[in-house]
Design a protein around this motif. Structure first.
Motif, PDB file in Angstrom:
ATOM      1  N   UNK A  50      -4.004  39.994  44.286  1.00  0.00           N
ATOM      2  CA  UNK A  50      -4.158  41.432  44.447  1.00  0.00           C
ATOM      3  C   UNK A  50      -5.560  41.906  44.122  1.00  0.00           C
ATOM      4  N   UNK A  51      -6.337  41.083  43.443  1.00  0.00           N
ATOM      5  CA  UNK A  51      -7.682  41.488  43.047  1.00  0.00           C
ATOM      6  C   UNK A  51      -8.674  41.263  44.175  1.00  0.00           C
ATOM      7  N   UNK A  52      -8.611  40.110  44.804  1.00  0.00           N
ATOM      8  CA  UNK A  52      -9.554  39.801  45.871  1.00  0.00           C
ATOM      9  C   UNK A  52     -10.825  39.202  45.310  1.00  0.00           C
ATOM     10  N   UNK A  53     -11.558  38.565  46.172  1.00  0.00           N
ATOM     11  CA  UNK A  53     -12.793  37.902  45.780  1.00  0.00           C
ATOM     12  C   UNK A  53     -13.969  38.651  46.397  1.00  0.00           C
ATOM     13  N   UNK A  54     -14.822  39.289  45.580  1.00  0.00           N
ATOM     14  CA  UNK A  54     -15.943  40.039  46.162  1.00  0.00           C
ATOM     15  C   UNK A  54     -16.944  39.144  46.876  1.00  0.00           C
ATOM     16  N   UNK A  55     -16.997  37.875  46.516  1.00  0.00           N
ATOM     17  CA  UNK A  55     -17.947  36.991  47.186  1.00  0.00           C
ATOM     18  C   UNK A  55     -17.455  36.550  48.554  1.00  0.00           C
ATOM     19  N   UNK A  56     -16.206  36.886  48.908  1.00  0.00           N
ATOM     20  CA  UNK A  56     -15.679  36.501  50.215  1.00  0.00           C
ATOM     21  C   UNK A  56     -16.379  37.252  51.334  1.00  0.00           C
TER      22      UNK A  56
END
Length: 105
Positions: A50-56
């Protein structure tokens, strides 16, 4: 004339036994793998990030990231520009709806 050799028969029997043992071993390994998965609850098997990866988003071009509609930030070809919107508004104020329709025909 001597006796016939039974060596070939023994080799074939050994080969069949080895193949049967290999099939049995594969079936048992598959059964163990499925039992370990079936025993776990769904919550343990599946994890939702649910947080997600900002580097994606690092590899996505900036124009595409800022686009919003997934088309790389390009505007619709059929949409009116700001200048065209102002001109239409001015014509509607000056001519009215009927006058604008008459001009378009």
């Amino acid at each position: 004339m001597g006796k016939k050799s039974k060596n070939g028969m023994n080799q074939r029997a050994r080969k069949r036994a080895n193949e049967a043992a290999a099939l049995l071993q594969e079936a048992q390994a598959e059964q163990v793998a499925t039992k370990s998965v079936e025993a776990k609850a769904d919550a343990d098997l599946f994890v939702v990030d649910t947080v997600g990866d900002p580097s994606a988003l690092a590899h996505v071009p900036k124009r595409q990231r800022l686009g919003g509609d997934g088309r790389g930030g390009k505007r619709d070809k059929n949409a009116l520009s700001e200048m065209n919107k102002r001109q239409v508004k001015r014509i509607l104020q000056a001519q009215g709806e009927e006058g604008a329709v008459a001009m378009a025909m």
